[in-house]
Every structure is written in structure tokens, then in C-alpha cells.
Write an enzyme that holds these catalytic residues in place. Structure first.
Site, PDB file in Angstrom:
ATOM      1  N   HIS A 105     -15.978  95.968  30.375  1.00 37.14           N
ATOM      2  CA  HIS A 105     -15.195  95.075  29.484  1.00 37.14           C
ATOM      3  C   HIS A 105     -14.969  95.700  28.101  1.00 37.14           C
ATOM      4  O   HIS A 105     -14.920  94.991  27.101  1.00 37.14           O
ATOM      5  CB  HIS A 105     -15.899  93.721  29.295  1.00 37.14           C
ATOM      6  CG  HIS A 105     -16.367  93.099  30.562  1.00 37.14           C
ATOM      7  ND1 HIS A 105     -15.595  92.257  31.319  1.00 37.14           N
ATOM      8  CD2 HIS A 105     -17.539  93.231  31.235  1.00 37.14           C
ATOM      9  CE1 HIS A 105     -16.273  91.866  32.382  1.00 37.14           C
ATOM     10  NE2 HIS A 105     -17.451  92.457  32.369  1.00 37.14           N
TER      11      HIS A 105
ATOM     12  N   SER B 183       1.800 114.591  12.343  1.00 36.89           N
ATOM     13  CA  SER B 183       2.752 113.564  11.928  1.00 36.89           C
ATOM     14  C   SER B 183       3.611 114.123  10.805  1.00 36.89           C
ATOM     15  O   SER B 183       3.144 114.931  10.005  1.00 36.89           O
ATOM     16  CB  SER B 183       1.990 112.334  11.445  1.00 36.89           C
ATOM     17  OG  SER B 183       2.723 111.646  10.457  1.00 36.89           O
TER      18      SER B 183
ATOM     19  N   LYS C 177      -3.076 113.523  10.354  1.00 42.43           N
ATOM     20  CA  LYS C 177      -3.019 113.146  11.765  1.00 42.43           C
ATOM     21  C   LYS C 177      -3.232 114.314  12.724  1.00 42.43           C
ATOM     22  O   LYS C 177      -2.678 115.391  12.546  1.00 42.43           O
ATOM     23  CB  LYS C 177      -1.687 112.472  12.103  1.00 42.43           C
ATOM     24  CG  LYS C 177      -1.520 111.078  11.549  1.00 42.43           C
ATOM     25  CD  LYS C 177      -2.646 110.106  11.905  1.00 42.43           C
ATOM     26  CE  LYS C 177      -2.650 109.654  13.342  1.00 42.43           C
ATOM     27  NZ  LYS C 177      -1.543 108.710  13.638  1.00 42.43           N
TER      28      LYS C 177
ATOM     29  N   GLU D 130      -1.227 110.822  25.939  1.00 44.06           N
ATOM     30  CA  GLU D 130      -0.354 109.636  25.929  1.00 44.06           C
ATOM     31  C   GLU D 130       0.809 109.832  26.904  1.00 44.06           C
ATOM     32  O   GLU D 130       1.182 108.916  27.632  1.00 44.06           O
ATOM     33  CB  GLU D 130       0.171 109.385  24.513  1.00 44.06           C
ATOM     34  CG  GLU D 130      -0.941 108.934  23.585  1.00 44.06           C
ATOM     35  CD  GLU D 130      -0.464 108.710  22.155  1.00 44.06           C
ATOM     36  OE1 GLU D 130       0.076 109.654  21.551  1.00 44.06           O
ATOM     37  OE2 GLU D 130      -0.629 107.604  21.651  1.00 44.06           O
TER      38      GLU D 130
END
Ligand code: ARG
Length: 429
Positions: free
Chosen positions: A157, A279, A285, A292
Site C-alpha cells: 500500500h 530542465s 533537475k 518515465e
């Protein structure tokens, strides 16, 4: 270039041509080497039943070999006017050898031709995907062994549940890939059937030696019923893409884990500069875009699998042109799975466990279930009673990570990974 089906003085509206060919001519570029292989087997079979003389066969085979090397060097491309790779092959042979080239289509249809080429393509891709999956399973195993004593919180969970280890975590991916590989093997044997010689779906009035072409093309058996040969187009692609989905389901999970585990909140792994993008506005970043895209590609591969089933479901028996639209999802998924296996392999090499940060993040409560089991065992009391006492004890508990890992001796748990079992399994692959 003339169409194979062109009748004198008649041709369809250019829009019909464009619309029906769509992008198919681009996808057929990929199929061409397999179609040449199928064509070679077909004409060898025709020679056996007297359609060609030995010397005619020799000439045709030589030109087909030349064509194959031209295709490999990108010297010959399927154009929208050609319509498909089948047309390119026949027109090429006709240009080189005149009437002899026009004879090659005796006893076949583009319907069994495309079926055969796609099947050969799927078999060859399965070989490549199996190789890459096996390599990756071995890499996960190597790192599982290396990091078997590094603790890692286990989650249910999305909450810390029980202590695990990086070895335990990686080993799970090894076993998952082993299962995926066995699905690839089953898929391979399921589709390893020769449809060549089924023609348009209804056979031909020629004694084609189908067993011969089966051997010639390296198929395990001959797909017998000529109508079913056509009806299996799409069904076989669906089994094939399901086996690709299985791999992506394994890899997609790893992608999500890694995205979380490398975030500032978790900070379980350091990431090599070679894996991150940046970025345009935020200089700090370090984004793991590869994972992804892998996550997104998993959805695309699942969608493609469903698209194939949707295209084929409820079609009338026999060939239908809709089937052509399955090439895009088929090729796209294959390329995605190959690239995804490679990218995960690269990420495995580029991450290092951040032991200090992992240990800091492990909560005391993560040991509660083990403490409850310990109390129940020691005091010979029911687990349910021990469960009630455990949380209190947890507060004063001084965790020893290594001891806890070692104590998980049930088969497949962090203290009993059974690494040699996987080694043996992968050794034979
Ligand atoms: N491009 C077609 C396909 O992929 C080739 C077969 C064409 N057959 C036909 N009868 N029009 O299905």
C-alpha cells in the site's frame, strides 16, 4: 510500377490507392527480407513439382539473393506506388528475368505470402527478445548477489511493511523475467507453423509440397487447413504481443520503483549522470526520463495488443484487408520491447545503492511483524495475541538489519534467496 492485380485499362482512383496502402509500404520494408526468404522456399517447392527447371530456379534464387543484399544496403525501398513488398519482389524479378519473374506467383497469393513473412518476422524477433531478456535476467541476478546484504524497505500500500534487501528486490525481477522468457518460448512453439501454400485461403489445384517448405523455412510443423491459416492471422499476433506485454509488465514496475527510489524523498539509489536529463528552467533537475518513457511505453504495448485483438475480432472468415493494419502495432511493440530491455540494462549499471540514506529511512515499525512472530514462537502463544503485544516492544527495539535479513529463512525470502537456482535456470538459456 504496375500492380500485381492490375487489369488492362482499369485502375482505381488515386485516393483509393493512397487510402488502402496508407503507411503499409513503410512497414513492408521490414518484412521484405522475410518475404524474400518465403519466396525462395516457395520457388524451390515449385521446381520440385516441375514449374521451374533447375537452371531457372538457380537464376531466380541468385536474383533474390541480390535483391536481399540491396534491401539490406537500403538501395531498394518499397514506395507507395509499389503498394507492398510482394509487388517489389515480383517486379524486381520480372525486370531482371522477364517472364520467369512473372511465374513466381504460381500457386500462391499475397495472403499466404504476407502470413509467412510476418510469422518469420515474429520468430526472428522472439529470438532477439529472448536473448535480451536472458541477458537482463542475468544482470539482475548479478546485482542481486552483489547487494544481497543491503537492506531495503519492503512496501505494501506504498507504506513501509517489512524489511527486504536489494538482493531480494532484484531477484524478484530475475524470476519475473524467467517466467516471461518461458512465455516467449511457448509463444514461439505456438506460432511455429507454416502457412505457406494455403494461398488465398482455399488452396490451389497444384500438388504443392507444403512439408518441404515447412522444413525449408525452419517451421516446426505445417499449418494444415488453408482457411484456418488465414484465420490465424491476428490470433498469432495476439499471442505474440501478449508475450511482449508480459515483459513490459515486468519492466514497467521496475521503472516506477526506480522513479520513486531515486527521488529526494526516498534517495535509495544514486544515479549516474549518463542516465539523467535536465530542465530548461530548473538547473538542479536530474530527471530519469528513460523510466518515465518506459512506463508510458508499457501502456502503448498493452494498447497495441488490444488493438490487434480489436482489429481481428469478429472478422468474417478468410482474408480481410483490415488485417494489414496490424503491422503497425506489431512492429511498434517489438521495437519498444527491444529498446526497453536495453534501457533497463543500462539503468541497472548506472545506479548504486545509497546505504546510508536507506538505513535512515527504515522505520522501527517495519520490524513489528517479525517481533510478533518472535514473541509467538518464544512464548508458544497464538500469533494473534503476540500481534497485540508487538507494537509496544517495537518502540524499544534496536534493529540489526543484517540479522533481520538473515532471519528470513523461508524459501524465497531475503535470507534464503536461492541464487543458485536462478543461476542454473539461466545457465541453460
Ligand atoms: N498489404 C496486405 C496485407 O498486409 C498484403 C496482402 C494483400 N492481399 C490482398 N488480397 N489485397 O494484408
Amino acid at each position: 510500377m504496375s500492380k500485381l492485380w492490375q487489369k488492362k485499362g482499369k485502375s482505381p482512383h488515386t485516393l483509393v490507392g493512397k487510402y488502402t496502402v496508407g503507411d503499409d509500404y513503410i512497414f513492408d520494408q521490414k518484412l521484405m527480407p522475410f518475404d524474400i526468404q518465403g519466396t525462395k522456399a516457395h520457388i524451390k517447392g515449385l521446381q520440385k513439382i516441375g514449374i521451374f527447371t533447375k537452371s531457372e530456379l538457380k537464376k531466380l534464387l541468385k536474383e533474390l539473393t541480390n535483391l536481399k543484399s540491396k534491401v539490406k544496403k537500403d538501395e531498394i525501398k518499397v514506395s507507395i506506388d509499389d503498394e507492398d513488398c510482394h509487388t517489389v519482389i515480383e517486379n524486381y524479378l520480372t525486370k531482371k528475368l522477364g517472364k520467369l519473374g512473372q511465374k513466381i506467383h504460381t500457386g500462391r497469393s499475397r495472403n499466404d505470402q504476407v502470413l509467412t513473412a510476418i510469422r518469420l518476422y515474429m520468430k526472428s524477433s522472439l529470438d532477439e527478445i529472448k536473448k535480451l531478456s536472458t541477458k537482463l535476467a542475468k544482470e539482475f541476478l548479478k546485482y542481486a548477489e552483489k547487494y544481497q546484504n543491503i537492506p531495503l524497505p519492503g512496501y505494501t500500500h506504498t507504506q513501509q511493511a517489512m524489511l527486504s534487501s536489494i538482493g531480494h528486490y532484484f531477484c524478484g525481477f530475475t524470476e519475473s523475467l524467467i517466467d516471461d522468457i518461458s512465455f516467449l518460448d511457448k509463444t514461439y512453439s505456438h506460432i511455429n507453423k507454416n502457412p505457406l501454400g494455403s494461398a488465398a485461403g482455399f488452396g490451389v489445384p497444384l500438388a504443392l509440397d507444403r512439408e518441404f517448405t515447412t522444413k525449408e523455412l525452419g517451421f516446426e510443423s505445417t499449418q494444415i487447413n488453408s482457411l484456418y491459416c488465414q484465420n490465424s492471422r491476428g490470433k498469432f499476433e495476439s499471442v505474440y504481443t501478449e508475450s511482449l506485454v508480459q515483459i513490459m509488465l515486468t519492466l514497467g514496475r521496475f521503472a516506477t520503483d526506480l522513479l520513486l527510489f531515486t527521488s529526494q524523498e526516498f534517495n535509495f539509489f544514486k544515479v549516474s549522470d549518463s542516465l539523467v536529463t535536465g530542465s530548461s528552467i530548473m538547473p538542479q533537475k536530474r530527471n530519469l526520463d528513460g523510466m518515465e518513457i518506459l512506463r508510458g511505453n508499457t501502456s502503448v504495448v498493452i494498447e497495441n495488443h488490444q488493438l490487434i485483438q480489436n482489429l481481428v475480432k469478429n472478422l468474417m472468415s478468410g482474408y480481410n484487408r483490415d488485417l494489414q493494419l496490424m503491422k503497425k502495432p506489431l512492429f511498434e511493440s517489438t521495437d519498444m520491447v527491444i529498446a526497453s530491455l536495453q534501457i533497463v540494462s543500462l539503468h541497472l549499471k548506472g545506479i548504486t545503492p545509497n546505504k546510508k540514506s536507506i538505513k535512515e529511512k527504515i522505520t522501527k515499525e517495519i520490524f513489528s511483524a517479525d517481533i510478533a512472530t518472535e514473541i509467538a514462537k518464544k512464548n508458544k502463544i497464538p500469533f494473534r495475541i503476540a500481534y497485540q503485544q508487538a507494537l509496544k516492544k517495537t518502540q524499544k527495539y534496536k534493529p540489526d538489519f543484517q540479522q533481520n535479513i538473515n532471519s528470513k529463512i523461508s524459501l524465497g525470502a531475503p535470507g534464503n534467496l536461492n541464487l543458485s537456482y536462478y543461476k542454473k535456470l539461466l545457465h541453460s538459456k
